[in-house]
Design an enzyme around this catalytic site. Structure first.
Site, short mmCIF file in Angstrom:
data_model
loop_
_atom_site.label_atom_id
_atom_site.label_comp_id
_atom_site.label_asym_id
_atom_site.label_seq_id
_atom_site.Cartn_x
_atom_site.Cartn_y
_atom_site.Cartn_z
CB CYS A 137 131.07 -41.94 10.55
SG CYS A 137 131.06 -41.34 12.16
CG HIS A 143 121.88 -42.65 12.67
ND1 HIS A 143 122.17 -43.95 11.99
CD2 HIS A 143 122.80 -42.25 13.41
CE1 HIS A 143 123.42 -44.16 12.30
NE2 HIS A 143 123.92 -43.23 12.97
CG ASP A 187 126.66 -37.53 16.72
OD1 ASP A 187 127.62 -36.97 17.14
OD2 ASP A 187 126.65 -38.09 15.62
CG HIS A 247 131.72 -37.94 14.75
ND1 HIS A 247 130.97 -39.16 14.75
CD2 HIS A 247 132.89 -38.23 15.40
CE1 HIS A 247 131.55 -40.15 15.47
NE2 HIS A 247 132.56 -39.63 15.85
CB CYS A 250 124.69 -36.62 13.19
SG CYS A 250 124.65 -38.40 12.50
N GLY A 251 127.28 -35.93 10.95
CA GLY A 251 127.59 -35.64 9.59
C GLY A 251 126.83 -36.12 8.62
#
Ligand code: PYC
Length: 310
Positions: free
Chosen positions: A85, A205, A231, A87, A235-236
């Site tokens: 993840c 996603h 998100d 963020h 979204c990283g």
């Protein structure tokens, strides 16, 4: 259970500093599988209302296998344990800095999908260098009830993404409910038609792209997460998948920086360098703010001790 909450570009991260199930000392990928298989009640109780909130991602701190890492971490939302993840990693680094556990500079963090590095620039600004990310397939067309044919790319950035540009619904804040419905329908169609990554990896996603509000930004995105929340940040891991697609299409040269805007207008700075397996090593810079530090209680007579099921 001791937790510290932060947000990265509006997207919340709850770091579980201590507490949580004993997952043993195996590889983090195995510990993530154990968490997902055997401790669903635990992880949902931390994220769901009334303790948590709809967009929240949790970061469970665990002992790393690699002693050079400052910590190991397993991320999860209310629906799924995540591979990585972005963020959350920015929020985790800002939280560790706030706690005095790390200083500015470079640190390694172990995740279930591999080791990532964080460059802590100041109390809020963090650059994440993610695991190698890659496009899996270009231009997949899926027939979606109510929407018709939708074409996108399948790509991996630590989670599995379907990226659609332009999105089937204008990517504007006023359309968040419609964007959410459309992205859920696209994800369901992909699942129904058996479209996913190698070795059975499911798309978890969906991202839609549209023009940015800020003229200096490359685009604006809308990202649907596994728990059907969107998100708030760009979204990283989604940006990592996006960089892999832009690089494969020769739309962004190595080392060039772009700005990715989220649906609420928060931004990340992105660039990539060449990986060793044909993909890209993404670099994602964002800002996080610590918001709260709390102790969570799970009283046996609390009728909602496991959260309000969604
Ligand atoms: O930033 O990678 C990310 C992420 C995944 C789910 C929510 N945020």
């Amino acid at each position: 259970m001791h937790v510290i909450d932060s947000h990265t570009g509006g997207e919340p991260t709850r770091v579980i500093v201590n507490g949580g199930p004993d997952l043993g000392g195996g590889p983090l990928s195995e510990r993530a599988t154990l968490l997902s298989r055997d401790h669903r009640d635990f992880y949902r109780s931390v994220v769901l209302e009334p303790r948590g909130q709809v967009a929240m991602v949790c970061a469970l701190l665990v002992r790393p296998v690699d002693p050079d890492c400052v910590t190991g971490v397993i991320f999860f939302d209310a629906e799924a344990v995540l591979g990585m993840c972005g963020h959350g990693t920015i929020g985790l680094a800002a939280t560790l800095f706030h706690m005095g556990r790390i200083a500015t500079g470079r640190h390694r963090i172990e995740t279930p999908v591999g080791i990532v590095t964080v460059d802590v620039i100041d109390a809020h600004t963090v650059t994440v260098t993610n695991i190698e990310s890659r496009r899996i397939r270009k231009d997949i067309t899926v027939e979606v009830p109510q929407l018709g044919p939708v074409t996108g790319d399948l790509a991996y950035g630590g989670n599995c993404f379907f990226l659609v540009e332009p999105g089937p619904v204008p990517v504007e804040p006023a359309n968040i409910a419609a964007l959410t419905r459309a992205a859920i329908a696209v994800r369901q169609a992909l699942w129904d038609q058996g479209i996913g990554g190698d070795d059975g990896m499911q798309v978890d996603h969906v991202i839609f792209y549209g023009p940015a509000q800020d003229p200096t930004a490359h685009s604006r995105n809308f990202v649907l997460c596994p728990d059907d929340a969107y998100d708030r940040s760009p979204c990283g891991t989604g940006c990592s998948a996006r960089l892999a697609c832009l690089a494969a299409d020769k739309r962004l040269p190595e080392g060039h920086e772009i700005v990715q805007e989220s649906i609420i207008g928060s931004t990340y700075r992105l660039s990539w360098r060449r990986g060793v397996q044909g993909g890209v090593i993404p670099s994602i810079t964002g800002r996080a703010y610590v918001m709260a530090e709390s102790r969570l209680f799970f009283l046996p007579d609390d009728p909602f001790r496991s959260g309000i099921p969604s």
